[in-house]
Design an enzyme around this catalytic site. Structure first.
Site, PDB file in Angstrom:
ATOM      1  N   GLU A   1       0.835  -1.210   0.000  1.00 27.10           N
ATOM      2  CA  GLU A   1       0.000   0.000   0.000  1.00 27.10           C
ATOM      3  C   GLU A   1       0.869   1.259   0.000  1.00 27.10           C
ATOM      4  O   GLU A   1       0.551   2.244  -0.657  1.00 27.10           O
ATOM      5  CB  GLU A   1      -0.950  -0.013   1.201  1.00 27.10           C
ATOM      6  CG  GLU A   1      -2.013  -1.102   1.063  1.00 27.10           C
ATOM      7  CD  GLU A   1      -2.986  -1.105   2.213  1.00 27.10           C
ATOM      8  OE1 GLU A   1      -2.528  -1.357   3.347  1.00 27.10           O
ATOM      9  OE2 GLU A   1      -4.179  -0.850   1.987  1.00 27.10           O
TER      10      GLU A   1
ATOM     11  N   GLU B   1      -3.249  -9.648   3.823  1.00 32.83           N
ATOM     12  CA  GLU B   1      -4.037  -9.381   5.036  1.00 32.83           C
ATOM     13  C   GLU B   1      -5.120 -10.420   5.295  1.00 32.83           C
ATOM     14  O   GLU B   1      -5.436 -10.746   6.434  1.00 32.83           O
ATOM     15  CB  GLU B   1      -4.714  -7.997   4.939  1.00 32.83           C
ATOM     16  CG  GLU B   1      -3.770  -6.821   5.055  1.00 32.83           C
ATOM     17  CD  GLU B   1      -3.131  -6.411   3.747  1.00 32.83           C
ATOM     18  OE1 GLU B   1      -3.182  -7.186   2.761  1.00 32.83           O
ATOM     19  OE2 GLU B   1      -2.553  -5.311   3.703  1.00 32.83           O
TER      20      GLU B   1
END
Ligand code: NAI
Length: 680
Positions: free
Chosen positions: A110, A130
């Site tokens: 990210e 995740e």
């Protein structure tokens, strides 16, 4: 305040380096430092562009998982605001280039996506894993990733958590360049870049969102579905609105039981290696391991060592037995090579590491000796005495017994402090669990060395105390006993298995019996009849099945029928048998719901787990949980039996156990620890 991010200059290019060993994980402090160093560089009139990179082997391996626990447990006052920080990074006025080596995973990817350009090493690892912790990327990944690689692929990456290489990322448009020296290439690119190029301003492909094709198993998990929904937002909403919705979905995952359970297991696998009172020592430099007994377990254990690059002496009693063992080993490696898991050459190297022997001649060279002969106390004691005479003074003497008293085995040698249980699970070269059984004389450094060695072998070592069945099998005995009671009371055989597979267990308790062989327990029960407590209910069904020669898969019949390919079908005859057994024993039959089946099997496991804690056989609930997740097919997303009891409420567990006690008597007496945890 420690400095984890520092800046340097190369001409007009500023280089901001994240230096947070061991893997450059980010947390709120590191994120704020990244932002501050980048902002300072951007504000410097002498700086034309900024390169963001990681010191050491990785860019950023991810967000620090312990931070998530701090938030959900209320210990951290601040929330995760990586998204806000990355937003400000992306709005930087001059070109910002990520130079990626090693891992750019989770919050790391990210961060790279918030940069204006990306350069990666061909073997870099980029991904959003995740979901493996029951979470979704929540710092803009689901909004930015689809703008670069398309929404279908982005949704797939976020939902299955698999990473891709730098080379693949270039093909897909996720990175701008691949280079063996990504930092040098990023500096060059930064020098050429005409200005910022923000992913948020890029357009998505036109048309409706097309959900990726993913296995049902993946889509069963809330985090996977939420990850897809978050990517879909990129299609439906403006960038800002998408971020807001993504943040909401992230928080829903963060506070879910699934995520708490998966994070517990992730951290737990590391925690079990840190045992109070046991020194953390490096793995002993074992170059040669000696295995005694080349049966089912000896073969798997020999392969485990060979797979870790360690030489093996494999001892048997006869040439034929040795030939059989080596043929099994060759067969297993050939199968792995045929499936493409390892190369033919690698298979050959591993086989060559295993040397079949008929005597103890070279045992003095071995750093560890593992005994895996028949489960017989006298034989094991005799073999241990022989090993004692042959092994080096500082060798670890391990026994793979699954049920015998370690202390009695150890008393056969002159150095009981070197004796330890190494309880592998079948097939030993596949199953990750290793119960490390501590005898009363076992030296703490032998336990510490066993834990380190387990890690080197790719196993998860969990230290347990010495009692019948240790932790895993002792609890499993209660669980499988309850499954039999349920059948006797009228539950359908398939219903019993289905109630537990619906819960998430890899297999139902009756199918597991068929797989392992019902005769093993039957033989043990025959030997221990004299120890049975009169008046206490005993399961009857498996003894009856064994008397009929139905030992499970290996005889083509057990609880179920099996064809030549081991495909399972139900057998109405066994249901009839259950009714007969119940009638003869005066057991009342009734309809039993799947809820009751699930609760009885699981609470039998949990109540025994509490007793094991009380007795100190397991040091902490997490030890039990890791044993069950890594060795018994307990779903990681439930966290293990003890975490499941905690998340679904200790009070509920206690009340239900009391209810079963009132109906079924003393086998259901709540453990004192259960009472305590329930606050009852
Ligand atoms: P097995 O019957 O397949 O193999 C035992 C082997 O030991 C035989 O090949 C036999 O020839 C050999 N042996 C006997 N005496 C010997 C001696 N003096 N020197 C060298 N070799 C000798 O048994 P398995 O299943 O491999 O079990 C071995 C041990 O592992 C037992 O203690 C068992 O309880 C334990 N165990 C078994 C598990 C399983 O799923 N089968 C799981 C975990 C532990």
């Amino acid at each position: 305040m420690p400095d984890f991010v520092h800046a340097s200059r190369e001409g007009s290019i500023a280089i901001v380096t994240i230096d947070h060993p061991p893997v450059n994980a980010i947390n709120p402090l590191v994120a704020r430092q990244i932002q501050a160093r980048v902002a300072e560089a951007m504000a410097d009139p002498g700086v034309a562009a900024v390169v963001l990179t990681g010191a050491g082997r990785n860019f950023i391996a991810g967000y620090d998982i312990k931070e998530f626990v701090r938030i959900t447990s209320g210990a951290a006052d601040a929330d995760v605001d990586l998204g806000g920080i990355l937003d400000r990074l992306e709005m930087s006025p001059k070109p910002l280039v990520a130079a990626i080596r090693g891992a750019a995973l989770g919050g790391g990817l990210e961060t790279a996506l918030a940069c204006h350009y990306r350069v990666a090493a061909p073997d870099a690892q980029l991904g959003q894993p995740e979901v493996k912790l029951g979470l979704i990327p929540g710092a803009g990944g689901p909004q930015r990733l689809p703008r670069l690689v398309g929404s279908q692929l982005a949704a797939k990456m976020c939902a299955n958590g698999d990473s891709i290489t730098g080379a693949a990322a270039k093909e897909l448009g996720l990175v701008d360049e691949v280079a063996d020296d990504p930092l040098a290439a990023a500096i060059a690119l930064a020098g050429r870049a005409s200005g910022p190029r923000r992913v948020r301003d890029m357009c998505l492909e036109p048309g409706a969102f097309a959900a990726p094709a993913l296995p049902e198993k993946v889509l069963e998990r809330m985090a996977a579905r939420h990850a897809i929904a978050a990517v879909e937002c990129a299609h439906r909403l403006t960038f800002e609105a998408g971020l807001a919705e993504e943040a909401r979905l992230f928080r829903e995952c963060l506070y879910s039981d699934e995520s708490k359970a998966l994070i517990h297991v992730f951290l737990g696998e590391r925690e079990v290696a840190k045992v109070p009172g046991i020194p953390a020592v490096p793995a002993p430099a074992v170059k040669l391991a000696a295995i005694v007994g080349g049966g089912t377990m000896g073969v798997g254990i020999a392969m485990t060592y060979a797979n870790a690059g360690i030489g093996v002496l494999l001892k048997e009693t006869t040439g034929e037995a040795l030939d059989r063992a080596m043929a099994a080993i060759r067969g297993n490696y050939d199968a792995s090579a045929a499936k493409g898991r390892i190369s033919k050459e690698e298979a050959g190297r591993r086989i060559a590491r295993i040397q079949p022997v008929l005597d103890y001649e070279r045992f003095a060279e071995a750093g560890i000796v593992v005994e895996a002969v028949f489960e017989d106390m006298d034989l094991k004691r005799a073999v241990l005495a022989e090993i004692d005479a042959a092994a080096a003074p500082d060798a670890i003497l391990a026994t793979n017994t699954s049920s015998l008293d370690i202390d009695r085995i150890a008393s056969a040698v002159r150095r009981p402090e070197r004796v330890v249980g190494h309880h592998f699970f079948s097939p030993a070269h596949v199953m990750r669990l290793l119960e490390i059984v501590r005898g009363k004389e076992t030296a703490p450094e032998v336990i510490g060395a066993s834990l380190a060695l387990a890690r080197k072998l790719g196993k998860v070592g969990v230290v347990v105390g010495n009692c019948k069945g240790f932790v895993g099998n002792r609890m499993f005995h209660c669980y499988r006993r309850e499954a039999q009671f349920l059948v006797e009371e009228g539950a359908g055989i398939q219903d019993v298995d289905a109630a537990l597979t619906e819960f998430g267990m890899a297999m139902g308790p009756l199918s597991v019996g068929d797989l392992a062989g019902l005769d093993i327990g039957w033989r043990i029960r025959q030997q221990h009849r004299h120890l049975e407590k009169p008046g206490v209910r005993k399961p009857l069904m498996e003894d009856r099945l064994c008397e009929m020669g139905r030992f499970g898969q290996k005889t083509g019949a057990g609880w179920y029928l099996y064809d030549a390919t081991r495909k399972r079908t139900s057998d109405p005859q066994v249901e009839v048998l259950a009714a007969e057994v119940a009638a003869a024993a005066g057991i009342e039959r009734r309809q039993i719901s799947r809820d009751e089946i699930r609760d009885r099997c699981l609470l039998a496991l949990i109540n025994e787990g509490c007793r094991i804690l009380e007795e100190g056989i397991a040091a902490r609930p997490v030890d039990i949980d890791i044993i069950y997740v890594t060795g018994y097919g307990f779903p990681a997303w439930r966290g293990g039996p003890m975490k499941y009891a905690e998340l679904s409420g200790w009070r509920r567990a206690y009340d239900r156990v009391r209810e079963f006690e009132s109906r079924h008597g003393e086998l259901w007496t709540p453990a004192a620890r259960l009472l305590e945890l329930a606050g009852a």
